[in-house]
Structure formats: C-alpha cells, structure tokens
Write a protein that holds these residues in place. Structure first.
Motif, PDB file in Angstrom:
ATOM      1  N   ARG A  84      45.512  -9.235  -2.889  1.00  0.00           N
ATOM      2  CA  ARG A  84      46.186  -8.082  -2.272  1.00  0.00           C
ATOM      3  C   ARG A  84      45.207  -6.953  -1.936  1.00  0.00           C
ATOM      4  O   ARG A  84      45.614  -5.945  -1.356  1.00  0.00           O
ATOM      5  CB  ARG A  84      47.262  -7.521  -3.218  1.00  0.00           C
ATOM      6  N   LEU A  85      43.960  -7.106  -2.340  1.00  0.00           N
ATOM      7  CA  LEU A  85      42.980  -6.017  -2.170  1.00  0.00           C
ATOM      8  C   LEU A  85      42.015  -6.303  -1.035  1.00  0.00           C
ATOM      9  O   LEU A  85      41.484  -7.400  -0.913  1.00  0.00           O
ATOM     10  CB  LEU A  85      42.173  -5.835  -3.464  1.00  0.00           C
ATOM     11  N   GLU A  86      41.803  -5.290  -0.202  1.00  0.00           N
ATOM     12  CA  GLU A  86      40.748  -5.323   0.814  1.00  0.00           C
ATOM     13  C   GLU A  86      39.905  -4.078   0.599  1.00  0.00           C
ATOM     14  O   GLU A  86      40.444  -2.964   0.500  1.00  0.00           O
ATOM     15  CB  GLU A  86      41.356  -5.306   2.217  1.00  0.00           C
ATOM     16  N   VAL A  87      38.588  -4.248   0.501  1.00  0.00           N
ATOM     17  CA  VAL A  87      37.702  -3.105   0.291  1.00  0.00           C
ATOM     18  C   VAL A  87      36.870  -2.883   1.548  1.00  0.00           C
ATOM     19  O   VAL A  87      36.267  -3.825   2.083  1.00  0.00           O
ATOM     20  CB  VAL A  87      36.774  -3.315  -0.929  1.00  0.00           C
ATOM     21  N   LEU A  88      36.855  -1.653   2.010  1.00  0.00           N
ATOM     22  CA  LEU A  88      36.055  -1.279   3.173  1.00  0.00           C
ATOM     23  C   LEU A  88      34.997  -0.286   2.705  1.00  0.00           C
ATOM     24  O   LEU A  88      35.318   0.806   2.231  1.00  0.00           O
ATOM     25  CB  LEU A  88      36.959  -0.644   4.235  1.00  0.00           C
TER      26      LEU A  88
END
Length: 292
Positions: free
Chosen positions: A107-111
């Motif tokens: 569920r996590l997206e890191v930018l």
C-alpha cells in the motif's frame, strides 16, 4: 475487510525504535529540514482518527521521516504516497514498513522529492493530505498541494501552533493574513487540536497544532487565482495601511486603487485583515488593465 478489522495490523514505532532507526541510518535530525520525529504512538493514532480517512482513501504524506505516521495510516487506507526530501530517509522507509507491517507494504509508494517541486504524483489520484509538516515550509507546501492536486478532498496537517493559528484565522482576527486568505480559496480551514512538545524527538522549542482542511469550490469570480492572490499579497505587504494605500502599487496609483475598491463594494479606508476571500476576488475583478 472492515475499518476495525484492519486497525491494529501495523506495529507502531516506539521511542526506542525511532532512535534505533535514526542511529542505523546515521540520521541526526536537522533544523534545516525541520526534522522533528514523532515518537508517541498515541499522537499518530489521534492524527489518523482526526483526519477522517477510510478504506477508499489515497493519502499523500509529506515528510514521513522514519515512518511513525505512515505506519499508523497504512492499516486504514487504500494507499499512502509518501513524499520525502531526505534521500536516506526515503530509501529506508519501505524497509521499515516491510519489517513492521509486511502485509501492508504494497500500500506504500515512496517518492524521494521536494514536495514544493513535485509536478505530479505516481499512482491513483490522492484524496487526502495527512502530514506532520516541517515548520519552515508548512504554508507553501499546503498551498502548492491544494493547487496541484484538485482530487484532494480533505487534509489534516500538524504544524507549528502559530502557523495553525494563521492558516485557520478568520477575518478581523489578529492572526488573519495572507496564509488565511489563500488557504480559504481552496478549503474550509479550522484548528483541530493542540500537540505538546514531548511527543517529538528532538523536542522542538514551540508547540504544535492540528489543522483540518475540507475542500470547497473557489469563490465564483471572473478573476484568476493568480490575480486574486496578487491583490492579497499587496494588501498584506503593508498591513497597517488602508487598502487604498496598500493597493496603490498593484493598481498603479492610489486613486485607481480607490476606484477599484469602490466598484467592488469595499471601503477604501478598510484594511486587508477585514476582508474575506470573496471580497479579495471582487477587487481582483475590478483591477485595472495591466495590474499584476
């Protein structure tokens, strides 16, 4: 799976976890990046509750740091897009989530990016902004994201207490100013609670506050947002002056400013702090050709 079924599937960071992660990464919180890491699980749970997010929400979180708030959000929402300016922290966050909440890692997206320079976000359109914002950039980040992401329906941000007062201030109050009017262009804004200093590491020398933002349509006006904001900036650049005097440079002269104000139904002897965002929009509509 219901909201309550998912509520405890992430282990939240303890104060010892925060210090251990920081030591492992060689991170020393810096004032330049406004880094004050939340070490209190009760505080991040409170933020998630107050934010009103649910299973369908896509949350953008700015400045996730070591992941305290991220871990509290993930069980309750569809997805979190975390925007982190510190490359070391950005690189470490997926591993922290995989270790403490492996079933939520997808569920996590890191930018790894500066939120002020982001032009678009990966993945589905975010519906909510939930963040512990670095104090020195809180207002510009909030305004930038509200403009950039029209899909944002709501927000809950933790900011310095004085900044919270300014964002949520109403016309006529001592703290009402440029941030108040510009935030009101996008949303209904209110204070949503106070946060003490001892929930952070290192403890800041100021108190914090929660600010809730609920998106609403911009005031109906022929003027563009940029034109309205130019009037706001001019009105508060010299806030002790009457609007006739303060808007003279914007209009080209004080008499032209007075004419625009009268056409907009605004008393030229009033000050900017007396006007709401719709009044500023009316003034911008009456602005002379060639006004900034």
């Amino acid at each position: 799976m219901t909201h309550s079924d998912r509520s405890d599937t992430a282990r939240l960071l303890t104060p010892a976890d925060v210090r251990r992660l920081a030591e492992r990464l060689g991170i020393r919180p810096t004032k330049a990046l406004g880094q004050n890491f939340v070490i209190d699980a009760g505080t991040v749970r409170r933020i998630v509750r107050a934010s009103g997010v649910g299973p369908e929400d896509v949350v953008v979180e700015v400045g996730p740091g070591l992941g305290s708030l991220t871990l509290a959000l993930l069980p309750h929402v569809r997805r979190v897009t975390a925007v982190e300016i510190d490359p070391k922290l950005a690189a470490a966050l997926p591993g922290t989530v995989a270790e403490l909440a492996p079933e939520l890692a997808d569920r996590l997206e890191v930018l790894a990016a500066d939120a002020m320079r982001v032009a678009e976000l990966p993945g589905p359109d975010p519906t909510a902004l939930v963040a512990n914002l670095p104090y020195n950039v809180a207002v510009p980040v909030v305004l930038h994201l509200l403009e950039l992401l029209p899909s944002l329906r709501r927000g809950l941000v933790m900011v310095q207490s004085e900044v919270a007062d300014r964002l949520a201030a109403k016309p006529g109050s001592r703290t009402y100013g440029t941030p108040s009017v510009k935030a009101a262009w996008y949303a209904d804004v209110r204070r949503a609670g106070a946060i003490g200093r001892n929930v952070f590491w290192p403890a800041p020398n100021v108190d914090s506050g929660l600010v809730e933002l609920l998106r609403r349509p911009a005031p109906p006006t022929r003027a563009s947002r940029q034109e309205v904001f130019a009037v706001v900036d001019a009105a508060f650049a010299q806030r002790r002056k009457t609007l006739r005097a303060a808007l003279a440079s914007w209009a080209g002269s004080a008499p032209v400013a007075e004419a625009a104000l009268r056409s907009a139904g605004v008393d030229p002897s009033a000050r900017g702090e007396a006007l709401d965002v719709t009044a500023f929009a009316r003034i911008a509509e009456e602005g002379p050709a060639g006004a900034p």
